[in-house]
Design a protein around this motif. Structure first.
Motif, mmCIF file in Angstrom:
data_model
loop_
_atom_site.group_PDB
_atom_site.id
_atom_site.type_symbol
_atom_site.label_atom_id
_atom_site.label_comp_id
_atom_site.label_asym_id
_atom_site.label_seq_id
_atom_site.Cartn_x
_atom_site.Cartn_y
_atom_site.Cartn_z
ATOM 1 N N VAL A 34 14.586 45.074 4.851
ATOM 2 C CA VAL A 34 14.480 44.736 5.936
ATOM 3 C C VAL A 34 13.961 45.616 7.654
ATOM 4 O O VAL A 34 15.120 46.778 6.891
ATOM 5 C CB VAL A 34 15.662 43.893 6.438
ATOM 6 C CG1 VAL A 34 15.649 43.319 8.056
ATOM 7 C CG2 VAL A 34 15.833 42.641 6.003
ATOM 8 N N CYS A 35 13.360 45.447 8.368
ATOM 9 C CA CYS A 35 13.731 46.400 9.641
ATOM 10 C C CYS A 35 12.584 47.050 9.386
ATOM 11 O O CYS A 35 11.638 47.182 8.270
ATOM 12 C CB CYS A 35 14.517 46.558 9.587
ATOM 13 S SG CYS A 35 15.660 47.554 11.209
ATOM 14 N N SER A 36 12.218 48.432 9.664
ATOM 15 C CA SER A 36 11.420 49.350 10.121
ATOM 16 C C SER A 36 10.741 50.256 9.007
ATOM 17 O O SER A 36 11.635 50.734 9.001
ATOM 18 C CB SER A 36 11.816 50.152 11.392
ATOM 19 O OG SER A 36 10.384 51.013 11.464
ATOM 20 N N SER A 37 9.780 50.455 8.702
ATOM 21 C CA SER A 37 9.644 51.748 7.883
ATOM 22 C C SER A 37 9.179 53.316 8.226
ATOM 23 O O SER A 37 9.551 53.813 7.327
ATOM 24 C CB SER A 37 7.855 51.021 7.786
ATOM 25 O OG SER A 37 6.798 51.213 8.367
ATOM 26 N N SER A 38 9.345 52.990 9.884
ATOM 27 C CA SER A 38 9.735 54.413 10.431
ATOM 28 C C SER A 38 10.668 54.733 11.445
ATOM 29 O O SER A 38 11.246 55.766 10.777
ATOM 30 C CB SER A 38 7.787 54.918 11.393
ATOM 31 O OG SER A 38 8.066 53.185 11.873
ATOM 32 N N ILE B 194 16.993 50.091 0.833
ATOM 33 C CA ILE B 194 17.966 49.826 2.346
ATOM 34 C C ILE B 194 17.194 48.431 3.162
ATOM 35 O O ILE B 194 16.070 48.042 2.084
ATOM 36 C CB ILE B 194 17.290 50.497 2.916
ATOM 37 C CG1 ILE B 194 17.943 52.485 2.754
ATOM 38 C CG2 ILE B 194 17.954 50.743 4.632
ATOM 39 C CD1 ILE B 194 16.828 53.580 3.333
ATOM 40 N N THR B 195 17.869 48.118 3.529
ATOM 41 C CA THR B 195 17.650 46.769 4.261
ATOM 42 C C THR B 195 17.402 47.071 5.962
ATOM 43 O O THR B 195 16.770 47.431 5.939
ATOM 44 C CB THR B 195 18.124 45.223 3.494
ATOM 45 O OG1 THR B 195 19.659 45.455 4.488
ATOM 46 C CG2 THR B 195 18.359 45.488 2.274
ATOM 47 N N THR B 196 18.609 46.465 6.788
ATOM 48 C CA THR B 196 18.583 46.805 7.747
ATOM 49 C C THR B 196 19.608 48.048 8.184
ATOM 50 O O THR B 196 20.890 47.829 7.253
ATOM 51 C CB THR B 196 18.990 45.480 8.364
ATOM 52 O OG1 THR B 196 18.240 45.811 9.805
ATOM 53 C CG2 THR B 196 20.201 44.764 8.693
ATOM 54 N N ILE C 297 25.454 51.400 9.998
ATOM 55 C CA ILE C 297 26.514 50.805 9.419
ATOM 56 C C ILE C 297 24.740 50.382 8.923
ATOM 57 O O ILE C 297 23.563 50.570 9.364
ATOM 58 C CB ILE C 297 26.762 49.528 10.322
ATOM 59 C CG1 ILE C 297 26.113 48.429 11.611
ATOM 60 C CG2 ILE C 297 28.129 49.779 10.623
ATOM 61 C CD1 ILE C 297 26.109 47.770 11.562
ATOM 62 N N THR C 298 24.888 49.696 7.378
ATOM 63 C CA THR C 298 23.766 49.384 6.777
ATOM 64 C C THR C 298 23.866 47.937 6.522
ATOM 65 O O THR C 298 24.723 47.429 5.944
ATOM 66 C CB THR C 298 22.792 50.221 5.653
ATOM 67 O OG1 THR C 298 24.278 49.821 4.146
ATOM 68 C CG2 THR C 298 22.822 52.050 5.987
ATOM 69 N N TYR D 175 10.896 43.554 7.569
ATOM 70 C CA TYR D 175 11.183 43.033 8.440
ATOM 71 C C TYR D 175 11.995 44.330 9.766
ATOM 72 O O TYR D 175 12.718 44.615 9.596
ATOM 73 C CB TYR D 175 12.656 41.870 8.190
ATOM 74 C CG TYR D 175 12.016 40.536 7.181
ATOM 75 C CD1 TYR D 175 11.501 39.616 7.522
ATOM 76 C CD2 TYR D 175 11.689 41.065 5.586
ATOM 77 C CE1 TYR D 175 11.383 38.137 6.784
ATOM 78 C CE2 TYR D 175 11.096 40.130 5.099
ATOM 79 C CZ TYR D 175 10.923 38.998 5.103
ATOM 80 O OH TYR D 175 10.666 37.946 4.526
ATOM 81 N N TYR D 176 11.296 43.693 10.556
ATOM 82 C CA TYR D 176 11.934 44.480 12.022
ATOM 83 C C TYR D 176 12.475 43.299 12.927
ATOM 84 O O TYR D 176 13.048 42.435 13.324
ATOM 85 C CB TYR D 176 10.571 44.483 12.666
ATOM 86 C CG TYR D 176 9.275 45.581 11.502
ATOM 87 C CD1 TYR D 176 9.809 46.738 11.965
ATOM 88 C CD2 TYR D 176 7.891 45.453 11.465
ATOM 89 C CE1 TYR D 176 9.068 47.199 10.196
ATOM 90 C CE2 TYR D 176 7.311 45.487 11.226
ATOM 91 C CZ TYR D 176 7.515 46.775 10.347
ATOM 92 O OH TYR D 176 6.636 47.835 9.128
ATOM 93 N N GLN D 177 13.493 44.474 13.587
ATOM 94 C CA GLN D 177 14.334 43.837 14.629
ATOM 95 C C GLN D 177 13.659 43.353 15.794
ATOM 96 O O GLN D 177 12.622 43.859 16.639
ATOM 97 C CB GLN D 177 15.445 45.588 14.424
ATOM 98 C CG GLN D 177 16.025 44.874 16.315
ATOM 99 C CD GLN D 177 17.005 45.945 16.393
ATOM 100 O OE1 GLN D 177 17.411 46.407 15.096
ATOM 101 N NE2 GLN D 177 17.541 46.079 17.531
ATOM 102 N N THR D 178 13.652 42.285 16.722
ATOM 103 C CA THR D 178 13.189 41.606 17.449
ATOM 104 C C THR D 178 14.312 41.357 18.468
ATOM 105 O O THR D 178 13.937 40.211 19.223
ATOM 106 C CB THR D 178 11.963 40.351 17.250
ATOM 107 O OG1 THR D 178 12.669 39.571 16.468
ATOM 108 C CG2 THR D 178 11.393 41.210 16.761
ATOM 109 N N ILE D 179 15.429 41.641 18.069
ATOM 110 C CA ILE D 179 16.767 41.681 18.454
ATOM 111 C C ILE D 179 16.851 42.591 19.885
ATOM 112 O O ILE D 179 17.906 43.542 19.159
ATOM 113 C CB ILE D 179 17.987 40.257 18.921
ATOM 114 C CG1 ILE D 179 18.713 41.426 17.561
ATOM 115 C CG2 ILE D 179 17.980 39.482 17.706
ATOM 116 C CD1 ILE D 179 19.319 41.091 17.113
ATOM 117 N N TRP D 180 17.219 42.728 21.166
ATOM 118 C CA TRP D 180 17.636 43.868 21.863
ATOM 119 C C TRP D 180 18.609 43.619 23.109
ATOM 120 O O TRP D 180 18.383 42.070 23.375
ATOM 121 C CB TRP D 180 15.988 44.731 22.576
ATOM 122 C CG TRP D 180 15.660 44.733 21.261
ATOM 123 C CD1 TRP D 180 14.497 44.154 21.158
ATOM 124 C CD2 TRP D 180 15.499 46.302 20.547
ATOM 125 N NE1 TRP D 180 13.940 44.699 20.055
ATOM 126 C CE2 TRP D 180 14.837 46.022 19.513
ATOM 127 C CE3 TRP D 180 16.500 47.344 20.775
ATOM 128 C CZ2 TRP D 180 14.402 46.658 18.674
ATOM 129 C CZ3 TRP D 180 16.428 48.033 19.419
ATOM 130 C CH2 TRP D 180 15.202 48.748 18.500
#
Length: 467
Positions: free
Chosen positions: A14-18, A124-126, A135-136, A282-287
């Motif tokens: 989950v989340c960004s690869s970079s 790793i996930t998010t 936090i992870t 999976y990438y974060q899309t809440i801000w």
């Protein structure tokens, strides 16, 4: 050198690869895009060949920097996170083996990045920041609850205290987390309004879920009759491999300082689940905007779940859209909704980041919904600015390289109200940062510093520290 070792558990990637990078000044802050103080430095993680280097720059607006002969070699990283201007964390995913990582500081004596802590973890996930902690969270088979044959899935947490180096861990059952029988994963963390917000992604029903909550199976034909899928999308007979609720979005709100508490769950059926996606990532899309309002973006991926001859799935219908949870509220704002596919160039979004105020940078599917449906072959080279309170979407129409020459876009670093986004092209030029001022009418990009390297993994700022 201080060394700290801790373990992160995995589940679905989950989340960004970079790069994890909220574009708010809270965690990616700086003094100005054009210059820094005499001691602060812009830090760029750049990959050349098989090696990754941390290099410093005095300006992001002009010039050229190189990793050759001048950078600090690192262990490399699949994921990067800046904790304010104090630390840069590198987390390296080792293809299912135990991961390795390190944190880096800007040495007060040399003015160069140096390794501060080293550590190991599973997968790793998010991840994000909550108070003093990095936090992870990850979802994995547990070893507690069982249906007699299968273990329930658990969300496993790690808290790395950035000030004293201590780590603690925790777990919560992931099964029936939303009360619908499905297990879940988290995608992204936002700290705002003295609360922590995370997107909750329903993932279908595990073997444990199917056996424990049979009344929550909406259609028995959704239960896989045989093994199938590949990689992270593989499944075995007897489970429901994808969500039964593709056209719903869920946000969990935590009021305390740990995941031990029961969160408030906020849901809507106006948009689908809220995360970007690329293969198993999976990438974060809440801000959060500067005033604390949380903007919740959905690409509309429910439409990509299509049935086959050997597996029935629930296919979503909702387009790419955005909703809002106002600061301090625990419900979606019923008066706020925008269909992103009716704005700008009328395309669905892939990823997004907060820049400043209520401006967001959106990465779009260049070939529209048809491109999104191609999955791993999708082209995502178009950028847009979204002015949230006005619901205005402006395509970044000039200043960027030709879309046909762009091979990748990195996650941006934002400071002083502008975004610097790494761009890699196939036209023979070095990767470069492109500066986008969201307040301009045409959202024009301006080429900034070039980086002599193959790839740019992360950009941010560090202040000098002693150790």
């Amino acid at each position: 050198m201080q060394k700290k070792y801790f373990t992160h558990a995995l589940a679905i990637a989950v989340c960004s690869s970079s790069l994890f990078s909220s574009c708010s000044d809270e965690y990616s802050n700086g003094n100005s895009g054009g210059s820094v103080t005499e001691t602060d430095k812009y830090v760029i993680a750049a990959k050349t060949g098989d090696a990754t280097y941390l290099i410093t720059a005095e300006s992001l607006d002009e010039g050229s920097v190189t990793s050759i002969g001048s950078g600090t070699e690192t262990i490399g990283g699949s994921y990067w996170v800046f904790y304010g201007t104090d630390y840069l964390f590198s987390l390296k995913y080792n293809n299912g083996e135990a991961g390795t990582g390190a944190s880096y500081i800007l040495s007060q004596s040399t003015g160069k990045p140096v390794e501060y802590n080293s550590y190991t973890f599973n997968r790793i996930t998010t991840y994000g920041i909550w108070g003093n902690n990095v936090i992870t969270a990850s979802t994995n088979d547990g070893n507690k609850e069982t249906d007699g044959e299968h273990y329930a899935k658990y969300i496993q947490f790690n808290y790395l205290n950035a000030t004293n180096g201590k780590t603690t861990t925790g777990t919560q059952i992931a099964e029936d987390f939303l009360g619908n029988g499905e297990f879940v994963s988290f995608a992204g963390f936002v700290e705002a309004n003295n609360k922590l917000y995370t997107s909750v992604i329903p993932m279908g029903m595990s073997h444990y879920g199917v056996n424990t909550y049979p009344d929550k199976i909406t259609d028995t034909d959704l239960v896989a009759k045989s093994d199938g899928g590949t990689g992270s999308g593989s499944y075995t007979a007897g489970q429901i491999p994808s969500t039964q609720y593709p056209d719903k979005a869920f946000i969990a709100i935590y009021n305390g300082s740990s995941f031990d508490e029961t969160p408030t769950i906020v849901e809507t059926d106006k948009i689908g689940f809220t995360c970007g996606r690329n293969r198993s990532q999976y990438y974060q899309t809440i801000w959060a905007a500067d005033n604390g309002d949380l903007y919740v973006f959905s690409p509309g991926y429910g439409r990509t779940a299509t049935s086959s001859s050997d597996l029935k799935k629930v296919t979503g219908t909702l387009p790419s859209g955005v909703m809002r949870i106002k600061a301090g509220e625990t419900t979606f704002d019923s008066s706020y909704y925008y269909n992103l596919e009716e704005l700008g160039s009328k395309k669905p979004m892939f990823r997004c980041w907060h820049i400043t105020q209520d401006y967001f940078l959106l990465q779009m599917y260049t070939d529209g919904v048809a491109g999104m449906m191609t999955g791993k072959n999708a082209v995502v080279t178009e950028l847009a600015i979204f002015k949230a309170e006005e619901g205005k979407l402006t395509t970044v129409s000039s200043g960027m390289p030709q879309q046909s020459s762009i091979t990748s876009l990195g996650a941006p670093f934002c400071t002083n109200g502008v975004a610097y986004i790494p761009v890699v092209t196939n036209d023979g030029s070095s990767p470069a940062l492109y500066k986008i001022d969201p307040t301009t009418a045409t959202a024009t990009a301006t080429k900034g510093v070039s980086i002599v390297a193959d790839e740019v993994a992360a950009v941010g700022m560090l202040s000098p520290k002693s150790f």
